[in-house]
Each structure stands twice: as structure tokens, then as C-alpha cells.
Design a protein around this motif. Structure first.
Motif, PDB file in Angstrom:
ATOM      1  N   VAL A 112      -0.278 -11.087  -8.971  1.00  0.00           N
ATOM      2  CA  VAL A 112      -1.613 -11.121  -9.101  1.00  0.00           C
ATOM      3  C   VAL A 112      -2.539 -12.005  -8.588  1.00  0.00           C
ATOM      4  N   ARG A 113      -2.023 -13.120  -8.863  1.00  0.00           N
ATOM      5  CA  ARG A 113      -2.648 -14.518  -8.316  1.00  0.00           C
ATOM      6  C   ARG A 113      -2.685 -14.624  -6.798  1.00  0.00           C
ATOM      7  N   LEU A 114      -1.660 -14.312  -6.167  1.00  0.00           N
ATOM      8  CA  LEU A 114      -1.336 -14.279  -4.693  1.00  0.00           C
ATOM      9  C   LEU A 114      -2.242 -13.098  -4.136  1.00  0.00           C
ATOM     10  N   GLY A 115      -2.218 -11.903  -4.733  1.00  0.00           N
ATOM     11  CA  GLY A 115      -3.061 -11.030  -4.402  1.00  0.00           C
ATOM     12  C   GLY A 115      -4.550 -11.424  -4.357  1.00  0.00           C
ATOM     13  N   LEU A 116      -5.132 -12.018  -5.315  1.00  0.00           N
ATOM     14  CA  LEU A 116      -6.442 -12.257  -5.467  1.00  0.00           C
ATOM     15  C   LEU A 116      -6.836 -13.143  -4.394  1.00  0.00           C
ATOM     16  N   ALA A 117      -6.059 -14.155  -4.490  1.00  0.00           N
ATOM     17  CA  ALA A 117      -6.186 -15.379  -3.273  1.00  0.00           C
ATOM     18  C   ALA A 117      -6.148 -14.817  -1.763  1.00  0.00           C
ATOM     19  N   ALA A 118      -5.256 -13.652  -1.598  1.00  0.00           N
ATOM     20  CA  ALA A 118      -5.114 -13.041  -0.341  1.00  0.00           C
ATOM     21  C   ALA A 118      -6.428 -12.552   0.006  1.00  0.00           C
ATOM     22  N   ALA A 119      -6.916 -11.697  -1.220  1.00  0.00           N
ATOM     23  CA  ALA A 119      -8.133 -11.184  -0.949  1.00  0.00           C
ATOM     24  C   ALA A 119      -9.298 -11.770  -0.453  1.00  0.00           C
ATOM     25  N   LEU A 120      -9.704 -12.972  -1.143  1.00  0.00           N
ATOM     26  CA  LEU A 120     -10.418 -13.797  -0.894  1.00  0.00           C
ATOM     27  C   LEU A 120     -10.492 -14.369   0.527  1.00  0.00           C
ATOM     28  N   VAL A 121      -9.144 -14.639   0.807  1.00  0.00           N
ATOM     29  CA  VAL A 121      -8.847 -15.261   2.332  1.00  0.00           C
ATOM     30  C   VAL A 121      -9.394 -13.955   3.373  1.00  0.00           C
ATOM     31  N   GLY A 122      -8.991 -12.943   2.948  1.00  0.00           N
ATOM     32  CA  GLY A 122      -9.391 -11.664   3.824  1.00  0.00           C
ATOM     33  C   GLY A 122     -11.082 -11.655   4.155  1.00  0.00           C
ATOM     34  N   VAL A 123     -11.795 -11.775   2.900  1.00  0.00           N
ATOM     35  CA  VAL A 123     -12.966 -11.941   2.965  1.00  0.00           C
ATOM     36  C   VAL A 123     -13.509 -12.991   3.673  1.00  0.00           C
ATOM     37  N   TRP A 124     -13.085 -14.052   3.606  1.00  0.00           N
ATOM     38  CA  TRP A 124     -13.374 -15.416   4.424  1.00  0.00           C
ATOM     39  C   TRP A 124     -12.995 -15.170   5.882  1.00  0.00           C
ATOM     40  N   ALA A 125     -12.139 -14.314   6.277  1.00  0.00           N
ATOM     41  CA  ALA A 125     -11.840 -14.078   7.633  1.00  0.00           C
ATOM     42  C   ALA A 125     -12.824 -12.897   8.328  1.00  0.00           C
ATOM     43  N   ALA A 126     -13.100 -11.828   7.456  1.00  0.00           N
ATOM     44  CA  ALA A 126     -14.060 -10.955   7.756  1.00  0.00           C
ATOM     45  C   ALA A 126     -15.258 -11.485   8.150  1.00  0.00           C
ATOM     46  N   VAL A 127     -15.850 -12.236   7.164  1.00  0.00           N
ATOM     47  CA  VAL A 127     -17.077 -12.888   7.306  1.00  0.00           C
ATOM     48  C   VAL A 127     -17.084 -13.892   8.678  1.00  0.00           C
ATOM     49  N   GLY A 128     -16.096 -14.628   9.015  1.00  0.00           N
ATOM     50  CA  GLY A 128     -16.046 -15.304  10.198  1.00  0.00           C
ATOM     51  C   GLY A 128     -16.133 -14.397  11.477  1.00  0.00           C
ATOM     52  N   LEU A 129     -15.452 -13.062  11.489  1.00  0.00           N
ATOM     53  CA  LEU A 129     -15.648 -12.295  12.570  1.00  0.00           C
ATOM     54  C   LEU A 129     -16.968 -11.689  12.675  1.00  0.00           C
ATOM     55  N   ARG A 130     -17.713 -11.306  11.386  1.00  0.00           N
ATOM     56  CA  ARG A 130     -19.004 -10.834  11.584  1.00  0.00           C
ATOM     57  C   ARG A 130     -20.049 -11.952  11.969  1.00  0.00           C
ATOM     58  N   LEU A 131     -19.847 -13.146  11.642  1.00  0.00           N
ATOM     59  CA  LEU A 131     -20.613 -14.220  12.077  1.00  0.00           C
ATOM     60  C   LEU A 131     -20.573 -14.550  13.447  1.00  0.00           C
TER      61      LEU A 131
END
Length: 561
Positions: A112-131
């Protein structure tokens, strides 16, 4: 909607800055192709804007209670859900800290910990692409402008004061921050232990949402003010107001309005100064404009296609200004400023809109056939039949109206179980509201005779002669009858409906049938009833029903345990 080139309302030549280029179709297509991958959320639906903050608050409470995260960390881990769609600048900075908090604290199982952390990293990557896509769009817009810039013209009657952009967001953010602080401070006062475990994280998250709104207010005001500090790039485009009352922007040559580039909420600035008789005329024209806008929204119609000068570089989240042709030929251009960010129209959004329009057109054609059949029945009853012409015809409240009342009362009753002063104040207020509104909602009646229409109500029945009926309209969930007489207040009722289900089952909503039948009588005097309605046929006053509801409701609030 297709708009021919002859229908485009053009700007006068003197309103267009010297050297201003048209936003050509090819350059506009390149701007659209610069959007991030389709899996990156750029254009969310309105329901998402409402659901995401609620989901973030619930997620924060769950992470704090079930995952053992500190309240502040639970809020920080939940807020990227909102930032990903609404405020990517915040997610770019804070999402890594949220991932670090999830990875180093809490009682999560390792997967669960790894899944949540990976999801947050995915959010950060998506935001980087959008910006990054924003930077590309800004550069392509500057290239399309060809280096031509101009100062934003002042609005007629403007005083040059401070920009008002972001004021509503500012106060909303402050209120939300205070509400979050109060919620956190009162965590120990909640009755249930489960609530006391969830409330601190919910308070932190609510305060974080408030800070997000304050950040949005600051960015919006800064970007809007930047448009007036110095000359900005300009482009010639086409604009129109869509069904959601947002401004759609098209390439200058897209006179068929086939491919909107982006939408942005705007408001007009200034106008002719009111002085003496001109003020009365402007007020009348303003009222007519408001009525036209309301009718357009009800009919789900887009506004006319207009030529405009776009001030500022458009990109996802930008602020812009338009100098656009007025919606009526011969009137001076209008200055429209954004009151929301630029929202690019993605391919998925375009396909979704096209499917919705095809479905709407199909439903409208089927409903038109059913309305025509209902009107034909009225004419047949008046002109033929072995029993002779109809003397009086009536329409009254039915299942749709009763369903609406039941749904509203069920919703209101959910909040009526508390004790103390809240129960009495809330209960008596609801009782008063029900006593005034429910009798008319469940007891309305329209009676038609050869002279006109009779409408019952809380008091005596009102009469509207046939020659004074201006329009009978069923607009969405609302049935309304408008008069040519200023002294006759518009008559209307509303009830829930499901157009897709009605079209699938081949059903005609009672309001549609009523509107079709009365319209047939208005247009064809031969279809009107032959007799006169007596006093009892016109409908009795409904105030006794209101009195009964008020007495019973007040007794229930005051005396029931």
C-alpha cells in the motif's frame, strides 16, 4: 452548430490593431497538437470540479484514521487529487513532499505504501507534462502573432482602478481556510470516537483547499494585471458563446465553427454611460439582453459567431481579453475579459460534445413528432367527434409534480433529526416554505375556454386572454407561459425529467404535452374550446391547503419528540 460565413459579425476596421494577424487554421492546429498526452487531465467536467474537493477531504480522513498518517500528512497526500486538475503549479512543488510523507510515516502495509507513493509520483509526472505543454502553447501563440502587440483598450466608462479578477476566489479561500481551522480546533468536541479520529485530517485538508483557492486568486489577479502593464500579443479570431455560457474561440477562417480551440468564461466591461433618457433606453436594452440570454440557455442554443481581437497569449490556464463584435449588428464592439482560465478543447472533449449533439438532435426530433401528435389530437377534438366540440379543457399537476415535491421533502427531512434550537428554527422555516410552495406545486391547474386561459393559485384564479398569450414554452424541466401584458406575471412550474429515458421509451413528458396542446390553441382559434369556464371549473384557491400544511407542520415540529 454550423454557421455560414455570411452570419459572422465583423469588427469595424478601426477596432483592429495595425498589423494584427489572423490565427490561421494550420497554426491553430499546431497549438492544439501541443497539448499533453490524452491521459493527462486538462479539461475536467463540472462534476469533477465539485467531486474532487469532497473526495480529497474524505481521502484525508481515511488516510489519517486507517493508515495512521499524521493529520497534516494525510491532507498533504490527499490534496494532489485536486491539484492535478485544478492547480498543477501547487502539485509540481508539493507532490514530492507528499510522496516522501507517505513513504516515511504511517502504518501502511508495504504494498500500500509503495502504491500510494507511486501514485503521487505519477501525479507529479503528469503535472510536469501539463506545464511543459503550456510553455509550448505559449511559444506557438507568440509565433502565430508574428511579433505584433498592442495595449489592451480601456473599457467604456472604466475608471482605471484596481483589477477585480480573483476577488471572489480571495474571499472564498479565506472563508475555507477559517472553516478548516475551526474544524480542526473542534475535533475533540465531536461525539463519536470515529469522528474525532477523522476530523483533524479533514480540517487540515479543508484549510489546504482554502490555501489552494487563495493561490488561484493570486495567480489569476497577477496574470490579469499583466495584460495591462504593457502591450501584449494580438490575434484575430472568431468567438461565440456556447451552451454553457462560456466563450468558444475558433481560428479566424473557421467560419463554420467546426473546431473550437479553447473556451474561457468571460464578462463584458463598461458600456454606454446612462444619462437621462439614454439611461432608460440602456436599461430596457439590458433587460432584453438578459431575457435573450436566459432564453438561449434554456433552449441550449449557441450565440452568433463574431470576429474578435484576442489580447494575450492563450495557453492552458492563461488570462485573456477580447475586443469582439457585438451580438447585434450595428452596435459598437464590446470588451470582454476572462473571469476564469483558458481551457483548451481536447480531442476527447470534442468527440464527447459531438456525440451529445447527435443524441440531442435525435431526441429533439422524436419529441417534436410526439408534440405534433399531441397538437393534432387537440384539433381533432375541437373540430370533430361524435360527442361534439370540447367545451372546456384542463391541465393539472400530475406525477411529475408530485415526484418533485416528494424528493425535495425527503431531502429536507434528512436535516430535521437534530435537537435544540436548530430543530425548531429549521423545522419552522421548512414548514413555512412548504405551506407557501407545496399547494401550488401539487394543485396547479390551467383551464382553457373560448376566451382564454385561467390559472389557479393561492388566491383567486387569474385570466389571460388568448390574444395576450405571448409564448408557451417547455424549456428543460420548466413549463412557462408568458404574456404580452406587463401586469400579468409569468406563470411557470418545474418538475424533474429524464430526456434520454423519455426518448428511449417514446414517452412525452406531461409538460411537453401541455405546451404542445396550448400552443396549438394559441395558433389556431378553431382548436380552442367552445364554451366558457364556470367559477368552479377555473380552479379553487389553494390557500386552505397551505394553512393545513402550515398547522400540521408546526405541530409536528413543536410537539413531536
Amino acid at each position: 452548430m454550423t454557421t455560414g460565413s455570411a452570419e459572422v459579425l465583423r469588427l469595424p476596421g478601426e477596432a483592429i490593431p495595425e498589423g494584427c494577424r489572423s490565427w490561421e487554421a494550420e497554426r491553430a492546429a499546431r497549438w492544439t497538437r501541443a497539448l499533453p498526452p490524452r491521459w493527462v487531465p486538462v479539461r475536467a467536467r463540472t462534476s469533477v470540479f465539485v467531486a474532487l474537493p469532497l473526495a480529497a477531504v474524505a481521502a484525508a480522513g481515511l488516510l489519517h484514521r486507517a493508515g495512521g498518517l499524521p493529520a497534516w500528512a494525510a491532507a498533504l497526500a490527499a490534496l494532489p487529487l485536486v491539484w492535478l486538475v485544478l492547480r498543477p503549479e501547487a502539485a509540481l512543488v508539493l507532490a514530492p513532499f507528499a510522496a516522501l510523507a507517505v513513504a516515511t510515516s504511517g502504518d501502511f502495509a508495504r504494498p500500500v505504501r509503495l502504491g500510494l507513493a507511486a501514485a503521487l509520483v505519477g501525479v507529479w509526472a503528469a503535472v510536469g507534462l501539463r506545464l511543459a505543454a503550456r510553455q509550448r502553447q505559449r511559444a506557438l501563440a507568440l509565433e502565430a502573432a508574428g511579433g505584433v502587440s498592442a495595449a489592451v483598450p480601456p473599457a467604456p466608462g472604466a475608471t482605471g482602478g484596481r483589477s477585480e479578477r480573483g476577488t471572489f476566489l480571495l474571499w472564498s479561500g479565506l472563508v475555507t481556510v477559517v472553516a478548516g481551522g475551526i474544524l480542526y480546533a473542534t475535533a475533540d468536541l465531536w461525539d463519536l470516537a470515529e469522528d474525532r479520529q477523522v476530523v483533524p485530517a479533514a480540517g487540515w485538508c479543508l484549510a489546504g483547499l482554502g490555501l489552494t483557492v487563495l493561490h488561484s486568486a493570486a495567480l489569476a489577479r497577477h496574470r490579469a494585471a499583466g495584460l495591462r502593464r504593457a502591450p501584449v500579443p494580438v490575434l484575430r479570431v472568431l468567438v461565440r458563446e456556447n451552451r454553457e455560457v462560456e466563450t468558444e474561440v475558433f481560428a479566424a477562417a473557421d467560419v463554420a465553427a467546426l473546431r473550437p480551440l479553447f473556451t474561457v468564461a468571460t464578462t463584458g466591461l463598461g458600456g454606454r454611460t446612462a444619462d437621462g433618457d439614454d439611461g432608460d433606453a440602456d436599461g430596457t436594452e439590458g433587460d432584453a439582453g438578459v431575457r435573450e440570454l436566459i432564453a438561449r440557455i434554456d433552449d441550449e442554443r449557441a450565440g452568433p459567431l463574431r470576429e474578435a481581437v484576442l489580447y494575450g497569449s492563450p495557453w492552458d490556464g492563461a488570462e485573456v481579453v477580447f475586443l469582439a463584435a457585438a451580438e447585434k449588428a450595428g452596435e459598437p464592439p464590446v470588451l470582454e475579459v476572462s473571469v476564469g482560465p483558458v481551457r483548451p478543447v481536447t480531442g476527447a472533449a470534442l468527440r464527447r460534445t459531438a456525440r451529445a449533439e447527435r443524441g440531442r438532435a435525435l431526441r429533439d426530433s422524436r419529441q417534436e413528432e410526439l408534440r405534433g401528435a399531441a397538437a393534432a389530437v387537440v384539433v381533432a377534438e375541437r373540430t370533430g367527434g361524435g360527442s361534439g366540440p370540447v367545451q372546456v379543457r384542463r391541465w393539472r399537476a400530475g406525477w411529475a409534480d408530485r415526484s418533485a415535491v416528494v424528493l425535495v421533502l425527503l431531502f429536507l427531512s434528512v436535516h430535521g433529526e437534530d435537537s435544540g434550537w436548530w430543530r425548531y428554527g429549521y423545522g419552522l422555516a421548512v414548514t413555512l416554505l412548504a405551506a407557501v410552495m407545496v399547494p401550488r406545486r401539487i394543485g396547479w391547474r390551467i383551464t382553457a375556454d373560448r376566451e382564454g386561459l385561467w390559472f389557479n393559485g393561492l388566491g383567486a384564479a387569474r385570466h389571460l386572454a388568448w390574444e395576450h398569450v405571448r409564448a408557451v414554452e417547455c424549456e428543460g424541466a420548466r413549463l412557462r407561459i408568458r404574456s404580452r401584458r406587463a401586469s400579468f406575471e409569468e406563470w411557470r412550474v418545474a418538475a424533474p425529467r429524464w430526456p434520454r429515458l423519455e426518448a428511449r421509451l417514446g414517452l412525452l413528458h406531461p409538460y411537453e404535452r401541455t405546451a404542445a396542446e396550448i400552443t396549438a390553441m394559441v395558433r389556431d382559434p378553431g382548436a380552442r374550446p367552445a364554451g366558457l369556464a364556470g367559477e368552479r371549473q377555473r380552479g379553487r384557491a389553494l390557500w386552505p391547503v397551505g394553512v393545513v400544511i402550515g398547522v400540521l407542520g408546526a405541530a409536528a415540529v413543536l410537539f413531536l419528540p
